[in-house]
Scaffold this active site. Structure first.
Site: not given
Ligand code: GDG
Length: 472
Positions: A157, A364
């Site tokens: 992730h 991110d």
């Protein structure tokens, strides 16, 4: 349909009053599990005096969960240690914050073994196993060592760092080799996957063939699979009392001023200090905007046991205080900085009230807030997303105003541009982004991953991944 066993560090399901801090993974996984009648296995978030491996089974919102408690030493060394002080900063390119300690690595190995030992008895021959995130990279190898021949996939992730950073980790080779026990390794973006391939090419005795890595007798598929929102569920908030009340209260309190909103876990990867500095620069360089806008930054605290997180909290308190001290007037406060969470319905209303969504992480993996902001807009009069070029989401949401989060000037220009953008341009940009948020939603994501796990040879080649998802 084959049963899915999803394994992640924390199992978090909705219990009344506990939803405010739910992460993106929790939201996404619940959907995949509900649809496959699967089990979600992981740490309960609770401490136990001595590890027993006893599993607690529950069912919440249609999701079956199986959780274990961990010891204080596990939390210190594995969770706060190797996961959050070593891997998280390293994988977000923050070598300066990366702490290397043998105790942390030892705790990581121990907890991964504990996961393998306790989840093992739940696994049946035909089960598909899907392991999540950087906390559990060695788990696939540990399950193989225990004789499990199931199809096992792993999804990362976070970003994957460039090889030149990853080699700072002692035993980096062993860690990456352990990943090659998985049948499928999923990444959010082309960039993160390429960095993984660069490492394999430079440091492992493995062969790269297209999107596969061949290592000994095993072949792993490297899949680009950008996570999406549960868009339909999120948009169902429209018109709910909580969403309407949050939107109305915010708009009423703005008395005609334009609202700029940011929503982020309080984490240094989210670029909050840089964002505040950019906003300060905007107010300094564009005095005409003073008293015409305000920034609402929602930042629920996270990982408060880790010193770097305490530091960012202190920095932001001081930065928001100094901006308000310098610019505020008797009836205008330029920064509303809020350290608490809101329900998802309230968040919908808050996003919808805001003329600008300001999402500027330094790095991110994806960033689901950017997608939520797009999903919550009124297509007839949408706000503008200002998005960091270093969020995985920028590959799909390329109709945002894309900014460099390391440049306060670039961000300040981006905000000014967003505030001045004519309706026709706002609509056109929003339409393109909404299409991506609606079509590449969380179902698309989980189906794409599961399909590759079941039949890797049918997985789309990189060129057949929708272009907006594959290229950055
Ligand atoms: C990791 C990766 C990747 C935030 N404040 C509140 C609240 N949130 C929700 C948001 C969003 C989620 O938390 C945050 O997701 P992100 O994707 O933005 O970021 P991470 O938590 O860092 O997640 C990230 C993600 O995993 C999935 O793969 O995108 O790159 O770092 O859904 O809305 N939710 C509620 N109240 C809040 O105040 N209810």
């Amino acid at each position: 349909m084959r049963r899915l066993i999803a394994i992640s560090n924390r199992v978090q399901v909705d219990h009344e009053g506990e939803t405010a801090n739910r992460g993106g993974l929790a939201v996404a996984l619940a959907v995949a599990l509900r649809e496959s009648n699967g089990i979600w296995f992981g740490w309960s978030g609770e401490l136990t005096e001595e590890f027993t491996g006893q599993i607690t089974f529950r069912r919440a919102e249609g999701v079956a969960t199986a959780t274990i408690d961990l010891e204080a030493q596990d939390i210190d060394e594995y969770y706060n240690g190797f996961a959050n002080r070593t891997l998280w900063p390293l994988f977000h390119y923050r070598l300066d914050l990366t702490e290397i300690a043998r105790d942390y690595a030892g705790g990581y190995a121990r907890v991964n073994s504990r996961f393998a030992d306790t989840v093992g008895p739940l696994i049946e021959t035909d089960d598909l196993i899907w392991v999540h995130d950087y906390h559990l990279m060695p788990l696939g190898r540990l399950l193989r060592e225990r004789g499990f021949d199931n199809r096992i996939g792993f999804f990362l992730h976070t970003p994957w760092p460039p090889p030149s950073l990853l080699v700072s980790l002692p035993d980096h080779r062993q860690l990456v080799e352990s990943l090659l026990s998985y049948d499928v390794i999923g990444f959010h973006s082309y960039e993160w996957r390429q960095a993984f391939m660069d490492y394999v090419a430079a440091h492992l005795d493995a062969r790269l063939e297209g999107d596969r890595v061949i290592f000994g007798a095993r072949t792993s598929l490297l899949l680009i699979c950008p996570i999406g929102l549960d868009t339909a569920e999120f948009c169902a908030a429209e018109g709910t009392p909580a969403a309407v009340e949050a939107e109305t209260r915010l708009i009423d309190s703005a008395v005609g001023k334009d609202i700029i909103v940011g929503v982020d876990r309080l984490d240094y990867s989210k670029g909050l200090q840089e964002r505040f500095s950019a906003y300060e620069l905007l107010l300094t360089s564009r005095p005409d905007l003073c008293e015409k806008v305000f920034l609402l930054q929602i930042a629920p605290p996270s990982r408060g046991d880790v010193p770097s997180y305490q530091q960012i909290r202190a920095d932001l308190n001081s930065l928001s205080g100094s901006i308000n001290g310098e610019f505020a007037g008797i009836d205008w406060v330029p920064v509303r900085y809020v350290n608490k969470g809101y329900s998802r319905d309230q968040l919908f209303g808050i996003y919808r009230a805001a003329r600008v969504g300001l999402i500027t992480p330094l790095r991110d993996g994806m960033n689901l807030v950017a997608k939520e902001y797009v999903a919550a807009q009124d297509p007839a009069d949408p706000g503008v997303l200002v998005l960091s070029c270093f969020a995985g989401a920028a590959a799909q949401l390329d109709s945002a105003v894309i900014v460099n989060p390391h440049s306060t000037e670039d961000m300040a220009d981006g905000i000014a541009r967003a505030l001045a953008m004519p309706l026709s341009e706002r609509r056109a940009r929003h339409k393109a982004m909404l299409e991506s948020v609606e079509t590449q939603d969380v179902r698309w994501w989980s189906q794409r991953f599961m399909a590759a796990l079941i039949a890797p040879d049918d997985a789309p080649e990189p060129g057949r991944v929708p272009a907006d998802a594959a290229q950055k």
